[in-house]
Structure formats: structure tokens, C-alpha cells
Design a protein around this motif. Structure first.
Motif, short mmCIF file in Angstrom:
data_model
loop_
_atom_site.label_atom_id
_atom_site.label_comp_id
_atom_site.label_asym_id
_atom_site.label_seq_id
_atom_site.Cartn_x
_atom_site.Cartn_y
_atom_site.Cartn_z
N ILE A 1 -1.25 5.89 4.92
CA ILE A 1 -1.60 4.51 4.59
C ILE A 1 -0.88 3.53 5.51
O ILE A 1 -1.41 2.47 5.85
CB ILE A 1 -1.28 4.21 3.10
N CYS B 1 0.83 -1.21 0.00
CA CYS B 1 0.00 0.00 0.00
C CYS B 1 0.86 1.26 0.00
O CYS B 1 0.58 2.22 -0.74
CB CYS B 1 -0.93 0.01 1.21
N GLY C 1 -7.14 -0.29 1.10
CA GLY C 1 -6.49 0.05 -0.16
C GLY C 1 -7.42 0.70 -1.16
O GLY C 1 -7.01 1.55 -1.95
N LEU D 1 -5.43 0.74 -5.19
CA LEU D 1 -4.72 -0.53 -5.06
C LEU D 1 -5.31 -1.63 -5.94
O LEU D 1 -4.88 -2.78 -5.85
CB LEU D 1 -4.73 -0.98 -3.60
#
Length: 464
Positions: free
Chosen positions: A48, A36, A118, A338
Motif C-alpha cells: 500500500i 492507508c 484505498g 479504507l
């Protein structure tokens, strides 16, 4: 009552193997964090990383208080839809569960929240992470785990009343873990909308590259390593012991499961490499990483019940599922930084269907009947096993999507209406690190994180 020496040895081996597998699955949290962090822009790296740590920490509390009870608790009437007994550890230790099993299942639970994080990266308020992570880990995911993995679950292949005479086979969680996380991420990303600048005024996609291919590759290999606890480790003592007096262990099955996992991920990575080369005109390491993970996600359902050659088939189609869904996402202006919805959701659904097509009768008996010979069970449709298993797999896909939709969809919608879901445009441009966490993750940051963003952000905060 004294325990025999043989039983003592068996229990010791089971516990050590289960704990070792739990540690491997927990290492996947590090893999998620690196993947991530590398996939987002440097100005959001600290954010993140923090969300990945919070997923594990919040998940520990919510799964302890509620999640484990919903997943594996049993009430007076053995409710097949929702387990009972709050405060999970009231149920252990006893003859069915112990602390090592709790730890292993906890490691699975916190992975689900990491998947969803994500999908909504780079534009989400931190408080929203706390809310959805607690709810997803403590309630939404455990209900699905109860359906499929508890012996009293209505979809369980270990139930006394098997759906279509089969039950749904999701050995390590293509549906229970990955499809749940992917669909939750879908609703979060859809309700939030795309990141600023992801699509231009004409609706055309604008590439937003992550800041570190090194971290992405590192995270991929850590996840690969952890998957050997995720899949082979799922030969836990609730489904079938590693060692038992009737069968003297399932070591062959465990080894084969590791091989099928490896082959599916490797095949998907190679197919994605060449497939994306044909589409974009160059070789891309990041696409290969996602392809490998897509193959792992897909094989996770049937890893213990298919031949190695079938795992290659699984990985081949998983790659095209991922590529196709990514193309569709761009056309629909859906932004998942992601690719978690496409990867975990799409490949997770394919994994469940794949198992219904290719599961081998002998391996199903090994994995779900502890070596009992002569038990008649439906197996893969393309292997001559009839429609029972594939029917149960399709039902599993549909009910998981439906359950996550009716729980996580309204949650994200409510967070949006309360204005605690998405950050402001100004904060997004400045970066979550500087606007929410006190500074950038790096002393030196690339051009996109030039201090002018911070200066602009400060001026806007001051109203100047």
C-alpha cells in the motif's frame, strides 16, 4: 509592456500563496500513505505504501501529458465538455495559467488516485494500480475538473452561460476530487469482491483490523494539516485573485474558509465518536479519524460560501452519512478496507447538496465575483436563495457519478476479465508484501504474518 510595481507585488503574493498551498496539498499524499498503511494488515503494508508513491509518480506524467490539457485547455471553439491541446504545458505560461497553477492542480489530481487505491487495497495486482492510476489522473478526473472549474466548463459557476443561472459550486472538490475518487473506488471494490475472510460462511462480517492505530492517527493529522492548503488555497487566481485592485484581497474569506473546514471536521469526528459508541459499545479512535475526514470531505464544496455555524451542521450530517453507509456496506457484503467509497463518495455527495442548501449570498459574491457588488446569483435554498443553486448541485452529483461509472466501471471490468486485477487466494493469504515485493515491511511481524504463511505460499508455488 512594463508591469507596474503594484501588479508585480500582487503577482508575487499570488504565486507564493498558491505554491505554499500546493505544498500543503502534496503533504496530504504523506497523510494518505500513513492512513492507508495503518489501516491494512502488516503483511500488505509495503504494497500500500508503494501504491501511494506510484499514484504520485504516475499521476505526474499522466497529468502533464494529458490531464491538465483536458481540465483547463481551450480549443478554437472553447468546448465546454472537454478541453483540448495535449501536452499540458503548451498552455503555460501565458496570461491565464502559469507553472504554479499547474503544480497546484497536479497536487489535487494525484489525490484522486490515492482515494481509489484505498478501496481496492490488500487484494489487487500491482499492474492494475498502474493502469487505473494513469487513466483516472490523465482523463477521468480532468474532465470533471473542466466541467466545474474551467471558465468554459458547462457546470462552472464562472462560465458565461450559467446552469440554472448559477452553475455548480464545488469550491475545493467535494465532487470533483472526492466523489470521483469514491465512485471509482466503489466500482473497483465491487468488481473485485471482498477480501478473503471478510465475511463468514453465513455472510456475517468478520472484523479485519489494520495493524497500526498510530499510523492512522498520524495520517489523519497530516491530512488535516494539508486540508488548509486544499480548501483555503483554492482561492486561486482562476476563480478570484488573493489580491486585486477592486477588492484588495480575500484574506477574510480565506480565514473563514479555514475556520469552516476545521469546524466541520471536528464536529463530524465528535458525532462519529459518540454515534459509534452507541452502536459498538466502546470508544474507537479509528472511527473518530474517519469521522473527521468525512467532515472535511463534506465541507470542501461549500467551505468558502457558508457561515461557521453551517459548517457544524455539515459535519453533523456528514458523520451520520458515513455511519449509515458503513452499516449498509456490511449488509450488502461490500468490502472497502479504507471506507473510501463511503467516506469520500458519500460525504462528497452530501457536501455538494449541503452547499446548495446553506450557501450565503454575500459569500458567493465574494468568492465568485471578485467582490463585485450587486451581482444577482442564486444561493442556498434554506437561506432563501431559491432552487437554482440546489438544482445545479444535484445535477453535478448525478453527472459525476454517471461519468465515473461509464469510464472506470468498464476499465475495472476489463482488468478483471484479463485476470490482471485481483491476486490469487494463495497470494492474498500469504500477503502482497511477501508474494509481490520481496519481503515484509517489518523485521518482526504480528501473528497474522507468521512465517508459516510464507512457507505455505512457497509450497503452493512449487506444487508440493
Amino acid at each position: 509592456m512594463a508591469i507596474s510595481w503594484e501588479d508585480s507585488v500582487t503577482n508575487s503574493i499570488n504565486t507564493v500563496y498558491l505554491l505554499f498551498s500546493a505544498y500543503l496539498v502534496f503533504v496530504m499524499q504523506l497523510g494518505f500513505a500513513m492512513l492507508c498503511a495503518g489501516s491494512v494488515r502488516a503483511k500488505n503494508a509495503m504494497n500500500i505504501l508503494l501504491t501511494n508513491v506510484v499514484d504520485a509518480a504516475v499521476g505526474s506524467i499522466s497529468y502533464y501529458l494529458f490531464g491538465f490539457a483536458f481540465a483547463f485547455g481551450s480549443g478554437l471553439d472553447s468546448n465546454p465538455f472537454i478541453g483540448s491541446h495535449f501536452f499540458a504545458l503548451k498552455e503555460i505560461p501565458n496570461d491565464t495559467y502559469d507553472y504554479s497553477f499547474f503544480l497546484y492542480q497536479w497536487a489535487f489530481a494525484i489525490a484522486v488516485a490515492g482515494i481509489t487505491s484505498g478501496s481496492i487495497a490488500e487484494r489487487t495486482q500491482f499492474s492494475a494500480y498502474l493502469v487505473f492510476s494513469f487513466f483516472l489522473t490523465g482523463f477521468v478526473y480532468p474532465i470533471v475538473a473542466h466541467w466545474v472549474w474551467s471558465s468554459t466548463g458547462w457546470l462552472s459557476p464562472s462560465s458565461s452561460q450559467l446552469l440554472f443561472g448559477s452553475g455548480a459550486i464545488d469550491f475545493a472538490g467535494s465532487g470533483v476530487v472526492h466523489l470521483v475518487g469514491g465512485i471509482a473506488g466503489f466500482w473497483g471494490a465491487l468488481i473485485e469482491g471482498p477480501r478473503v475472510g471478510r465475511f463468514d460462511a453465513f455472510g456475517q462480517p468478520v472484523p479485519i483490523r489494520g495493524h497500526s492505530a498510530t499510523l492512522v492517527v498520524l495520517g489523519t493529522f497530516l491530512l488535516w494539516f494539508g486540508w488548509f492548503g486544499f480548501n483555503p488555497g483554492s482561492f486561486n487566481k482562476i476563480l478570484v485573485p488573493y489580491m486585486n485592485t477592486a477588492n484588495q484581497g480575500n484574506w477574510t474569506s480565506i480565514g473563514r474558509t479555514a475556520v469552516t473546514t476545521t469546524l466541520a471536521g471536528s464536529t463530524a469526528g465528535i458525532v462519529t465518536l459518540f454515534g459509534r459508541r452507541l452502536i459498538i459499545g466502546h470508544w474507537d479512535a479509528l472511527d473518530v479519524c474517519n469521522g473527521v475526514l468525512g467532515g472535511f470531505v463534506a465541507i470542501t464544496s461549500g467551505c468558502s460560501v457558508v457561515e461557521p455555524w453551517a459548517a457544524i451542521v455539515c459535519g453533523f450530517f456528514a458523520a451520520w452519512v458515513l455511519i449509515g453507509l458503513n452499516i449498509l456496506a456490511l449488509k450488502l457484503k461490500f468490502d472497502d478496507p479504507l471506507e473510501a467509497t463511503q467516506l469520500h463518495g458519500g460525504c462528497g455527495a452530501w457536501g455538494l447538496i449541503f452547499t446548495g442548501l446553506f450557501a450565503k449570498k454575500e459569500f458567493i459574491v465574494q468568492a465568485y465575483d471578485a467582490g463585485v457588488i450587486g451581482v444577482v446569483r442564486p444561493f442556498g435554498l434554506l437561506m432563501g436563495g431559491g432552487w437554482g443553486l440546489i438544482g445545479a448541485q444535484v445535477v453535478a452529483v448525478l453527472v459525476i457519478i454517471g461519468w465515473v461509472t461509464i469510464t472506470m466501471g468498464p476499465l475495472f471490468f476489463a482488468l478483471c476479465k484479463l485476470k490482471i486485477l485481483r491476486i490469487s487466494v494463495e497470494e492474498e493469504m500469504a500477503g502482497l508484501d511477501i508474494s509481490s515485493h520481496g519481503g515484509y515491511a517489518y523485521v518482526a511481524h504480528p501473528e497474522e504474518n507468521h512465517p508459516r504463511f510464507y512457507a505455505d505460499y512457497v509450497r503452493m508455488q512449487d506444487g508440493s
